[in-house]
Write an enzyme that holds these catalytic residues in place. Structure first.
Site, PDB file in Angstrom:
ATOM      1  N   PHE A 239       3.317   3.249   1.753  1.00 35.78           N
ATOM      2  CA  PHE A 239       2.015   3.180   1.097  1.00 35.78           C
ATOM      3  C   PHE A 239       1.647   1.707   0.886  1.00 35.78           C
ATOM      4  CE2 PHE A 239      -0.495   5.266  -2.555  1.00 35.78           C
ATOM      5  CZ  PHE A 239      -1.367   5.858  -1.667  1.00 35.78           C
ATOM      6  N   HIS A 240       1.809   0.918   1.996  1.00 35.34           N
ATOM      7  CA  HIS A 240       1.729  -0.544   1.863  1.00 35.34           C
ATOM      8  C   HIS A 240       0.479  -1.031   1.107  1.00 35.34           C
ATOM      9  CE1 HIS A 240       4.986  -1.171   4.731  1.00 35.34           C
ATOM     10  NE2 HIS A 240       4.380  -0.408   5.625  1.00 35.34           N
ATOM     11  N   ASP A 241      -0.677  -0.755   1.700  1.00 30.65           N
ATOM     12  CA  ASP A 241      -1.886  -1.427   1.211  1.00 30.65           C
ATOM     13  C   ASP A 241      -2.319  -0.907  -0.166  1.00 30.65           C
ATOM     14  OD1 ASP A 241      -1.963  -3.024   3.434  1.00 30.65           O
ATOM     15  OD2 ASP A 241      -3.406  -1.784   4.521  1.00 30.65           O
TER      16      ASP A 241
END
Ligand code: BDR
Ligand code: CA
Length: 317
Positions: A239-241
């Site tokens: 869920f990087h961003d």
């Protein structure tokens, strides 16, 4: 009137989650979405920003930015992660009302002067637009409040090479200009984003909310989730961003350390973020007046996911 944010992005499926979160957050006023090449070429990334703006029922204007790294040609685009269209290959209708008048970095500069000391940038793609801002106006750091970056890695290794995170790798010269600037920076790198998973059951919950956004996010994420299943046997995705966007709204979910960040521009280690932790003894350090920045090194991942779902359920359209 909320906290002013400019959202710099290369959509991208995880970018879509982050953008929907930030646009719908009740305390934030996104004054502009600026686009950059990265997950897809700039024309697609910009078109995707318009699609996301429409789907989230937002009026925020979109500004097209850099089409390539500052000094290098474009590399390969990761179509196998985000789809040929960057948004999961689900046959999106072309967006209406495409209006491009101001270039992204010019919009950021104009906004900084219009709202001195009030602009926060959330940057979740290669840092080329931000480096262009700093190159065009080296004193701009005095009036930009903060930048939160999804990018880099301290101890977590890389995701595009053994040592580099993709956003920094995609334009290492730009990233180094940004880390060298005096703007207050928070780096949300793989040390924390590789600890935050959106599970398939979280995605199911999203789709059950009484809004269209959750269903849309579920639809576009199928392609992304498949990539994580096939390559890492995960039941969900990183869920990087969105983790970076949530670090901006809820820094209390994270631990931070201070350090100076340098970006490797060598071919072997291109894009590696080399961190000199503050107050630690280092045999060598390059003295170039670089500031310490905040680097996230721990995260309470359940709280991050819970916050995302709470905003999605209560505020997304
Ligand atoms: C970053 O790279 C991109 O592919 C994602 O959108 C994210 O911003 C993760 O390394
Ligand atoms: Ca991104």
């Amino acid at each position: 009137m909320g906290i002013k944010v400019i959202f710099d992005t290369d959509p991208g499926i995880d970018d879509a989650f982050a953008l929907f979160y930030t646009l719908s957050h009740p305390e934030i006023e996104v004054i502009g979405i600026t686009t950059v090449f990265g997950n897809v070429p700039i024309d697609i990334s910009t078109e995707n920003a318009y699609i996301l703006k429409e789907k989230s029922e937002s009026n925020t204007p979109v500004f097209k930015g850099a089409s390539k790294p500052l000094l290098r040609p474009n590399g390969n685009f990761p179509y196998f992660i985000h789809g040929d269209d960057g948004l999961g290959n689900i046959n999106h209708a072309r967006p209406k009302n495409i209006k491009e008048n101001i270039e992204a970095s010019d919009f950021i500069i104009d906004s900084a002067y219009r709202y001195p000391g009030e602009i926060n940038i959330i940057a979740i793609g290669p840092l080329t637009n931000i480096a262009n801002v700093i190159n065009k106006d080296p004193k701009i750091w005095k009036i930009i409040k903060s930048i939160t970056i999804m990018g880099g890695s301290w101890f977590a290794g890389g995701n595009i090479s053994p040592v580099a995170e993709a956003n920094i790798y995609n334009d290492p010269e730009a990233a180094d200009i940004v880390f060298k600037s005096k703007i207050p920076i928070t780096m949300i790198g793989l040390d924390v984003t590789h600890k935050v998973f959106l599970t398939n059951s979280n995605i199911k919950s999203l789709a059950s909310f009484k809004n269209n956004s959750g269903k849309f996010l579920k639809d576009i994420s199928s392609f992304y989730v498949k990539f994580y299943k096939v390559t890492k046997n995960m039941n969900g995705c990183y869920f990087h961003d969105a983790t970076a966007a949530i670090a901006f709204t809820n820094p209390e979910f994270f631990d931070f350390k201070k350090g100076k960040v340098f970006v490797s521009q060598d071919s072997l280690t291109r894009g590696q973020t080399v961190v000199f932790e503050s107050k630690k003894f280092h045999e060598t350090i390059i003295e170039d007046n670089r500031q310490n920045i905040n680097i996230a090194n721990k995260v309470q991942s359940k709280k991050v996911i819970k916050k995302f779902l709470e905003i999605a359920e209560n505020y997304m359209k």
